[in-house]
Scaffold this motif. Structure first.
Motif, PDB file in Angstrom:
ATOM      1  N   HIS A   1      -8.105  -3.527  -3.729  1.00  0.00           N
ATOM      2  CA  HIS A   1      -8.575  -3.555  -5.115  1.00  0.00           C
ATOM      3  C   HIS A   1      -9.827  -4.428  -5.247  1.00  0.00           C
ATOM      4  CE1 HIS A   1      -8.493  -5.074  -9.347  1.00  0.00           C
ATOM      5  NE2 HIS A   1      -8.368  -3.778  -9.569  1.00  0.00           N
TER       6      HIS A   1
ATOM      7  N   ARG B   1      -2.535   9.746  -2.035  1.00  0.00           N
ATOM      8  CA  ARG B   1      -3.787   9.817  -2.796  1.00  0.00           C
ATOM      9  C   ARG B   1      -4.849  10.509  -1.952  1.00  0.00           C
ATOM     10  NH1 ARG B   1      -5.221   4.976  -6.798  1.00  0.00           N
ATOM     11  NH2 ARG B   1      -7.288   5.650  -6.154  1.00  0.00           N
TER      12      ARG B   1
ATOM     13  N   VAL C   1      -2.853  -4.500  -0.976  1.00  0.00           N
ATOM     14  CA  VAL C   1      -3.340  -3.801  -2.164  1.00  0.00           C
ATOM     15  C   VAL C   1      -4.333  -4.678  -2.937  1.00  0.00           C
ATOM     16  CG1 VAL C   1      -1.509  -4.436  -3.815  1.00  0.00           C
ATOM     17  CG2 VAL C   1      -2.662  -2.217  -4.000  1.00  0.00           C
TER      18      VAL C   1
ATOM     19  N   TYR D   1       2.086  -2.045  -8.339  1.00  0.00           N
ATOM     20  CA  TYR D   1       2.104  -3.401  -7.785  1.00  0.00           C
ATOM     21  C   TYR D   1       2.803  -4.343  -8.761  1.00  0.00           C
ATOM     22  CZ  TYR D   1       0.346  -7.642  -5.481  1.00  0.00           C
ATOM     23  OH  TYR D   1       0.242  -8.851  -4.840  1.00  0.00           O
TER      24      TYR D   1
ATOM     25  N   LEU E   1       0.805  -1.224   0.000  1.00  0.00           N
ATOM     26  CA  LEU E   1       0.000   0.000   0.000  1.00  0.00           C
ATOM     27  C   LEU E   1       0.844   1.282   0.000  1.00  0.00           C
ATOM     28  CD1 LEU E   1      -2.717  -1.046   2.596  1.00  0.00           C
ATOM     29  CD2 LEU E   1      -2.980  -0.908   0.111  1.00  0.00           C
TER      30      LEU E   1
ATOM     31  N   ASP F   1      -1.166   0.341  -9.931  1.00  0.00           N
ATOM     32  CA  ASP F   1      -0.152   0.908 -10.827  1.00  0.00           C
ATOM     33  C   ASP F   1       1.282   0.552 -10.442  1.00  0.00           C
ATOM     34  OD1 ASP F   1      -2.063   1.986 -12.466  1.00  0.00           O
ATOM     35  OD2 ASP F   1      -1.768   4.065 -11.800  1.00  0.00           O
TER      36      ASP F   1
ATOM     37  N   ILE G   1      -7.540   8.280  -0.022  1.00  0.00           N
ATOM     38  CA  ILE G   1      -7.103   7.320   0.994  1.00  0.00           C
ATOM     39  C   ILE G   1      -6.452   8.055   2.158  1.00  0.00           C
ATOM     40  CG2 ILE G   1      -5.684   5.298   1.489  1.00  0.00           C
ATOM     41  CD1 ILE G   1      -5.744   4.609  -1.478  1.00  0.00           C
TER      42      ILE G   1
ATOM     43  N   LEU H   1       0.507   4.037  -2.511  1.00  0.00           N
ATOM     44  CA  LEU H   1      -0.771   4.755  -2.544  1.00  0.00           C
ATOM     45  C   LEU H   1      -0.801   5.950  -1.591  1.00  0.00           C
ATOM     46  CD1 LEU H   1      -3.209   1.698  -2.647  1.00  0.00           C
ATOM     47  CD2 LEU H   1      -2.233   2.984  -4.558  1.00  0.00           C
ATOM     48  N   GLU H   2       0.243   6.103  -0.786  1.00  0.00           N
ATOM     49  CA  GLU H   2       0.293   7.246   0.124  1.00  0.00           C
ATOM     50  C   GLU H   2       0.269   8.534  -0.690  1.00  0.00           C
ATOM     51  OE1 GLU H   2       3.772   6.691   2.534  1.00  0.00           O
ATOM     52  OE2 GLU H   2       2.905   4.966   3.561  1.00  0.00           O
TER      53      GLU H   2
ATOM     54  N   SER I   1      -6.093   1.664 -10.995  1.00  0.00           N
ATOM     55  CA  SER I   1      -4.977   2.558 -10.678  1.00  0.00           C
ATOM     56  C   SER I   1      -4.380   2.224  -9.314  1.00  0.00           C
ATOM     57  CB  SER I   1      -5.406   4.025 -10.734  1.00  0.00           C
ATOM     58  OG  SER I   1      -6.227   4.364  -9.629  1.00  0.00           O
ATOM     59  N   LEU I   2      -5.129   1.533  -8.465  1.00  0.00           N
ATOM     60  CA  LEU I   2      -4.594   1.094  -7.177  1.00  0.00           C
ATOM     61  C   LEU I   2      -3.404   0.155  -7.373  1.00  0.00           C
ATOM     62  CD1 LEU I   2      -7.980   0.326  -5.401  1.00  0.00           C
ATOM     63  CD2 LEU I   2      -6.425   2.203  -4.833  1.00  0.00           C
TER      64      LEU I   2
END
Length: 151
Positions: free
Chosen positions: A117, A25, A113, A134, A19, A132, A28, A22-23, A129-130
């Motif tokens: 998702h 965003r 993630v 990974y 994750l 991207d 979130i 994703l920081e 996009s979560l």
């Protein structure tokens, strides 16, 4: 769009966490649990084991994900109070090749993630996009397609 809150265990290694990319965003919010800290889960859909399965009927509530190793998860759950709605994800094989020397993951254990998702997908808000950043994105999407979870 469903707001997402993620609570991390203080011992969760950000460098290995799926994750971390994703920081930052806007959709979130990340929280780091610590001693004497608590979180009101009232009104949230909380991803948990042993609960009814998440579905599109759960849309409309913010989503809460606990980010921890399975072994330390009870410590995070102890920080929660209030009346959240607990939901589980269907059993899907993870694409993440994990190996634990301490404990075995429960059946259906996913990378964080992947869980996020899949939850968004089941709520009717597919957001690739979560994934991207990974590394196992392609394998994960193929797994979901084989499980007939992608439309």
């Amino acid at each position: 769009m469903t707001p997402i809150s993620i609570i991390r265990h203080p011992k969760e290694r950000r460098s290995k966490c799926s994750l971390t990319p994703l920081e930052g965003r806007e959709d979130i919010a990340f929280y780091k649990a610590r001693e004497n800290w608590s979180f009101d889960m009232s009104g949230f859909t909380v991803l948990a084991l042993g609960a009814p399965e998440l579905s599109v009927e759960d849309a409309g509530r913010p989503l809460l994900l606990l980010d921890s190793t399975w072994r330390l998860l009870p410590q995070l759950e102890a920080c929660l109070y209030g009346e959240g709605v607990r939901r589980t994800l269907p059993a899907v094989a993870t694409a993440y090749p994990r190996v634990s020397k301490i404990a075995e993951d429960p059946h259906g254990g996913l990378a964080s993630v992947e869980a996020l998702h899949l939850a968004k997908l089941l709520l009717g808000e597919r957001d690739d996009s979560l994934l991207d950043s990974y590394y196992w994105r392609k394998t994960w999407l193929e797994t979901l397609a084989c499980a007939k979870l992608l439309g």
